[in-house]
Design a protein around this motif. Sequence first.
Motif, PDB file in Angstrom:
ATOM      1  N   VAL A 168      62.762  11.124 -54.599  1.00  0.00           N
ATOM      2  CA  VAL A 168      62.150  10.580 -53.387  1.00  0.00           C
ATOM      3  C   VAL A 168      60.654  10.369 -53.607  1.00  0.00           C
ATOM      4  CG1 VAL A 168      61.610  10.996 -50.952  1.00  0.00           C
ATOM      5  CG2 VAL A 168      63.852  11.628 -51.864  1.00  0.00           C
ATOM      6  N   PHE A 169      60.195   9.205 -53.197  1.00  0.00           N
ATOM      7  CA  PHE A 169      58.762   8.910 -53.101  1.00  0.00           C
ATOM      8  C   PHE A 169      58.461   8.642 -51.638  1.00  0.00           C
ATOM      9  CE2 PHE A 169      55.509   5.275 -53.776  1.00  0.00           C
ATOM     10  CZ  PHE A 169      54.483   6.098 -53.346  1.00  0.00           C
ATOM     11  N   CYS A 170      57.694   9.529 -50.998  1.00  0.00           N
ATOM     12  CA  CYS A 170      57.359   9.402 -49.582  1.00  0.00           C
ATOM     13  C   CYS A 170      55.938   8.859 -49.473  1.00  0.00           C
ATOM     14  CB  CYS A 170      57.489  10.755 -48.881  1.00  0.00           C
ATOM     15  SG  CYS A 170      57.412  10.669 -47.088  1.00  0.00           S
ATOM     16  N   GLU A 171      55.817   7.604 -49.061  1.00  0.00           N
ATOM     17  CA  GLU A 171      54.489   6.976 -49.009  1.00  0.00           C
ATOM     18  C   GLU A 171      53.595   7.629 -47.964  1.00  0.00           C
ATOM     19  OE1 GLU A 171      52.166   2.917 -47.851  1.00  0.00           O
ATOM     20  OE2 GLU A 171      54.208   3.247 -47.180  1.00  0.00           O
ATOM     21  N   LYS A 172      54.147   7.952 -46.803  1.00  0.00           N
ATOM     22  CA  LYS A 172      53.372   8.606 -45.753  1.00  0.00           C
ATOM     23  C   LYS A 172      53.485  10.133 -45.905  1.00  0.00           C
ATOM     24  CE  LYS A 172      52.513   4.655 -43.666  1.00  0.00           C
ATOM     25  NZ  LYS A 172      53.215   3.737 -44.565  1.00  0.00           N
ATOM     26  N   LEU A 173      52.887  10.858 -44.971  1.00  0.00           N
ATOM     27  CA  LEU A 173      53.015  12.316 -44.980  1.00  0.00           C
ATOM     28  C   LEU A 173      54.464  12.714 -44.751  1.00  0.00           C
ATOM     29  CD1 LEU A 173      49.883  13.388 -42.885  1.00  0.00           C
ATOM     30  CD2 LEU A 173      50.094  13.144 -45.366  1.00  0.00           C
ATOM     31  N   LEU A 174      54.898  13.768 -45.406  1.00  0.00           N
ATOM     32  CA  LEU A 174      56.272  14.224 -45.248  1.00  0.00           C
ATOM     33  C   LEU A 174      56.561  14.595 -43.806  1.00  0.00           C
ATOM     34  CD1 LEU A 174      56.702  16.474 -48.394  1.00  0.00           C
ATOM     35  CD2 LEU A 174      57.848  14.314 -47.934  1.00  0.00           C
ATOM     36  N   SER A 175      55.672  15.371 -43.223  1.00  0.00           N
ATOM     37  CA  SER A 175      55.834  15.817 -41.838  1.00  0.00           C
ATOM     38  C   SER A 175      54.540  16.489 -41.394  1.00  0.00           C
ATOM     39  CB  SER A 175      57.018  16.794 -41.728  1.00  0.00           C
ATOM     40  OG  SER A 175      57.140  17.268 -40.403  1.00  0.00           O
ATOM     41  N   LEU A 176      54.330  16.531 -40.091  1.00  0.00           N
ATOM     42  CA  LEU A 176      53.220  17.297 -39.520  1.00  0.00           C
ATOM     43  C   LEU A 176      53.678  18.686 -39.119  1.00  0.00           C
ATOM     44  CD1 LEU A 176      51.559  14.533 -37.313  1.00  0.00           C
ATOM     45  CD2 LEU A 176      51.109  15.126 -39.698  1.00  0.00           C
ATOM     46  N   ASP A 177      54.940  18.974 -39.357  1.00  0.00           N
ATOM     47  CA  ASP A 177      55.497  20.288 -39.063  1.00  0.00           C
ATOM     48  C   ASP A 177      55.586  21.067 -40.378  1.00  0.00           C
ATOM     49  OD1 ASP A 177      57.281  21.943 -36.948  1.00  0.00           O
ATOM     50  OD2 ASP A 177      58.205  22.051 -38.935  1.00  0.00           O
ATOM     51  N   LYS A 178      54.987  22.254 -40.415  1.00  0.00           N
ATOM     52  CA  LYS A 178      54.912  23.024 -41.656  1.00  0.00           C
ATOM     53  C   LYS A 178      56.292  23.388 -42.181  1.00  0.00           C
ATOM     54  CE  LYS A 178      53.196  27.413 -43.502  1.00  0.00           C
ATOM     55  NZ  LYS A 178      54.492  28.100 -43.622  1.00  0.00           N
ATOM     56  N   GLN A 179      57.171  23.838 -41.300  1.00  0.00           N
ATOM     57  CA  GLN A 179      58.498  24.242 -41.743  1.00  0.00           C
ATOM     58  C   GLN A 179      59.286  23.063 -42.295  1.00  0.00           C
ATOM     59  OE1 GLN A 179      60.395  26.265 -38.486  1.00  0.00           O
ATOM     60  NE2 GLN A 179      59.234  28.164 -38.793  1.00  0.00           N
ATOM     61  N   MET A 180      59.149  21.917 -41.666  1.00  0.00           N
ATOM     62  CA  MET A 180      59.853  20.734 -42.163  1.00  0.00           C
ATOM     63  C   MET A 180      59.313  20.295 -43.524  1.00  0.00           C
ATOM     64  SD  MET A 180      62.170  18.465 -41.934  1.00  0.00           S
ATOM     65  CE  MET A 180      62.783  18.535 -40.243  1.00  0.00           C
ATOM     66  N   ALA A 181      57.982  20.324 -43.685  1.00  0.00           N
ATOM     67  CA  ALA A 181      57.387  19.955 -44.971  1.00  0.00           C
ATOM     68  C   ALA A 181      57.827  20.920 -46.065  1.00  0.00           C
ATOM     69  CB  ALA A 181      55.866  19.937 -44.854  1.00  0.00           C
ATOM     70  N   GLU A 182      57.834  22.212 -45.749  1.00  0.00           N
ATOM     71  CA  GLU A 182      58.302  23.188 -46.733  1.00  0.00           C
ATOM     72  C   GLU A 182      59.767  22.982 -47.071  1.00  0.00           C
ATOM     73  OE1 GLU A 182      57.263  26.944 -44.936  1.00  0.00           O
ATOM     74  OE2 GLU A 182      55.600  27.189 -46.335  1.00  0.00           O
ATOM     75  N   SER A 183      60.566  22.642 -46.060  1.00  0.00           N
ATOM     76  CA  SER A 183      61.992  22.420 -46.294  1.00  0.00           C
ATOM     77  C   SER A 183      62.222  21.266 -47.267  1.00  0.00           C
ATOM     78  CB  SER A 183      62.711  22.132 -44.968  1.00  0.00           C
ATOM     79  OG  SER A 183      62.641  23.246 -44.100  1.00  0.00           O
ATOM     80  N   CYS A 184      61.391  20.228 -47.154  1.00  0.00           N
ATOM     81  CA  CYS A 184      61.528  19.080 -48.061  1.00  0.00           C
ATOM     82  C   CYS A 184      61.248  19.490 -49.502  1.00  0.00           C
ATOM     83  CB  CYS A 184      60.599  17.952 -47.627  1.00  0.00           C
ATOM     84  SG  CYS A 184      61.028  17.189 -46.041  1.00  0.00           S
TER      85      CYS A 184
END
Length: 559
Positions: free
Chosen positions: A307-323
């Motif tokens: 996966v290449f995510c051009e934008k931020l993964l998430s503004l939620d810490k738990q969601m970003a960590e999950s990714c």
Amino acid sequence: MGRKKKSLHDYAAEFCDLSVKRHVVEQKEGGERDLVEILYCKSCEIPMSARRDRILEHLASARHYRNKRLEKHTSARLHATTLLMSPPVDFAAGMSVLDQSVLPQSSSFVFQPNPSSTSFSNNISSPVSHHQNMISFRTSVSNSTTNTVTICHDMATLNCPSRSSPLYNGFQVLSHSQSSRPSGKRHFLPEAPNNVASNMAVGQYGNGGLMGSRIGLALFGACSGNRALFKSIEEESDCCLLYIVEDCIQDLECSFSTDILANTRVLRGQDADIVLNDERVSGIIICSLAEEGSEIVLDALRAGKGVFCEKLLSLDKQMAESCFDEAARCGQPLVCGLYKRFDPAVQFLYKKVHNKALGRIQRIVSVSRTFPSPSLSYIKKAGGIFYDGVVHDLDTVCWLLGENAPDTIFSLGHAFCQDIAALKDADTVSVSMKFASGAIVTLDVSQHCTRSIDQRLEVHGSEGTLRMDNQSALGITEQGTPRPVCSQLHYDRYKDAYRDLMKHFLKTLKGKEEPFITKENFLWTIQVAAAAEQSWRNGSAVDLRNEALDGTVIKTEVP
């Protein structure tokens, strides 16, 4: 009142691969002509069902993809020969694919009336000897204004109106008299079966197929993406864009060239499973905004795609960590689109700083003013100026200094645009930071630049200074000119950065490089962006010396 039923021309206007063909059916004894309209796939040369789900199924099929490639890369004669060499069709088995000899080869054809019946019929058989089934047309008047055409594919059932062929759902018959004036009669044919689309499974060619050794890619959320990224995908020879998943397909022509769109299958978001299940796809590029793209990131990783995510993964810490955790568990690369690190000029500054060519770094000044200004709807979905603009400059200076976060941070900002003020956001901010090394950093970020993009960076050290000025293709610097001589957009300025970022993603897919931006880098960057926003809203400095990566929601909530 119910929803208006779509006509064949509506479907042809919505899907560029479809068209409507007209054929004249003339009754010599009756003296009338019927104009039959057929919804047609131009690449596969087969009639289509006038149903959205069946159309999408066909457009996503491997047969349709193959025929589009053949149509582009071979001559018209070779293409026609390839289609005629397809396996023979068994009409009795449901007529899932129309034999090419049954299709009309000219703009009109005449059905001879049956002298023993008041209706007209013409039995058309395939030239292939083992095709014993016939196709027959019969018209019957249901009322004074509407005629119904029944198609039978068995001679034994010509007198049985209930056994109509399930093939021609995409037909509409317009009744015309022999004169130039239409009679106003309209004919409809029965519904087609579910198997009008090709039965060939998507991805059956594997990673080889028509791509050779190139890496298969799919792109989600093209309408939110950057043109520089799209250009790098087109120019990259090591990859092949197989899919574009986008609901707003009418905007794609502005983002991609005709050649790319002609060789790439466009799907709606509801058909994302087709992409995730295609074994030819090795990498997914996600341009969707943060909260929209995080679920796609997880689904792609679980499907075994990089996966290449051009934008931020998430503004939620738990969601970003999950990714990041899911990427580690699945053994797939997850590349974040903090693109300014990959700019050649910034890369040069980084090497000089870490080779101690400038001595001890004392001061960094960054100016980032965008042109043209982003749309209001985009700003609202992207999280505001701190998470769409400031975050990239924060990542750059922290990377140059080799430090995760500053000790203290203070921000000032203002919304000069009333629409931005209504969103409780700023369009111009100044961020000041002091790091543990003693370096003082100032960021000047604005969404207003009236003439051309303004991107500058100065690094002052104890033994020298390096400055990155605005770049121009002509090497011309403007001062005091009433009109911009060399107007430069964000796309022009950072096309090299996106090109190198794209190359980096492809290398991670091949296993040659690890993702440049780690989980710790990403989480610290958006944590500092949250502290900058908090300082602006509270009007006071934020001390980060004793801060850890805590808090579930990283973005500051607006009361």
